[in-house]
Design an enzyme around this catalytic site. Sequence first.
Site, PDB file in Angstrom:
ATOM      1  N   CYS A   5      49.633 -99.557  -6.629  1.00  0.00           N
ATOM      2  CA  CYS A   5      51.219 -99.384  -7.004  1.00  0.00           C
ATOM      3  C   CYS A   5      51.897 -97.817  -6.374  1.00  0.00           C
ATOM      4  CB  CYS A   5      51.511 -98.978  -8.721  1.00  0.00           C
ATOM      5  SG  CYS A   5      50.903 -99.946  -9.550  1.00  0.00           S
ATOM      6  N   HIS A  61      59.421-103.416 -11.441  1.00  0.00           N
ATOM      7  CA  HIS A  61      58.069-103.302 -10.172  1.00  0.00           C
ATOM      8  C   HIS A  61      57.277-104.200  -8.850  1.00  0.00           C
ATOM      9  CE1 HIS A  61      55.459-100.948  -8.787  1.00  0.00           C
ATOM     10  NE2 HIS A  61      54.295-100.754 -10.082  1.00  0.00           N
ATOM     11  N   CYS A 121      52.575 -93.512 -10.958  1.00  0.00           N
ATOM     12  CA  CYS A 121      51.130 -93.695 -11.109  1.00  0.00           C
ATOM     13  C   CYS A 121      50.194 -94.370 -10.949  1.00  0.00           C
ATOM     14  CB  CYS A 121      51.224 -93.658 -13.291  1.00  0.00           C
ATOM     15  SG  CYS A 121      51.865 -95.487 -13.662  1.00  0.00           S
TER      16      CYS A 121
END
Length: 402
Positions: free
Chosen positions: A92, A358, A388
């Site tokens: 991510c 996202h 994160c």
Amino acid sequence: MSTHAYIYDAIRTPRSKGKADGTLHEVKPIALAAGLLNELQARHGFDTACVDDVILGCVTPVKDQGTNIAKCAVQYAGWDDSVAGVQLNRFCASGLEAVNIAAQKVISGWEQLIVAGGVESMSRVPMGSDGGVVVFDPEYLMGQVATPQGVGADLIATIEGWDREDVDAFAVESQRRAAHARDSGYFDRSVVPVKDRNGVTILERDDFIKPETSMQGLTRLKPSFAYAATNGMDATALSKYPQLDRINHVHHAGNASGIVDGAATVLIGSEQIGQALGLEPRGRIVAGVIIANEPTIMLTGPGPAAEKCLKVAGMTKADIDLWEINEAFSSVAMRYMRDLDIDAEVTNVNGGAIAMGHPLGATGAVLLSTMLDELERRGLKRGMLSMCVGGGMGISTIIERL
């Protein structure tokens, strides 16, 4: 050697549902990325031969997103043959890592002008399509105390004593802030409408936001990771956290980041190239770091990463005006604010991924454009971006408005 890495622009596509019925499903990811490359060139009129490299994050680099989508997007956009391209995957954090690497290259003096960002078409290339050892290697998995990220998010909420109402309330506020920001035009400078090859607009604004979200509505959603209590995953996590009797499963589709399609790019360069090309800097990259911590809970890295970033920059919390944490799950953002002792009034002021989605490899660069726009709108100076990351990592970047 360049002293600073300047941000000359930061743009993104709108975000839309990352499923077959999403507005952007018809658009190939290479077209999402190439459209932003051409928008950067059209806005600033530079000779594309002046760009040294294009660095794009992509978390699932297979099928439509395989074979180095960054270099393919450069060619698809019709940029000069001399422009290089590379795809990277730090889960991510990929889009923000692309920004940090670009800044390092410019500051070192090795390169002068770079486009960094990311792209993810989750409707065309679903998350997990690339497989890998974390899915298919039993020998690897038997040696890890590993659980799905959602179990880690629920574990954080359990440790902190946050119940379903707490995490749902955070999600409702994210939706409210995002809807207000979009409808007030706060994203308009950065959002580039997606058009088809005939010039017809497909999507002009983020359409994933659900402004009608309410606490009552969220109560109808079932916890997404309750199954972990019966298949051994909770037991695995609790073996690392024996002080807990059980994990309270509170996260669901309404208080976790949405699956969406999207792309983002940031034009980063030295002072010298900016002067040569007549580019006006909007900001600069002050510092960027990556850290890793306990991989079972996995999602607690953003706070320590932000603290390390402040140390690298020689700053304190008082030097940061706004904070942005990727809303992978409500508890991740709530834990970030608790770790750093910062207020919700200066954190994710325009909502986050719970409301807007996202797009994995692109999100870090999306956060940068959102932060830079908001610093300009408010007349503030510095922002911290944190995320994160899978495997128990955390990433942070400080930017400064000029």
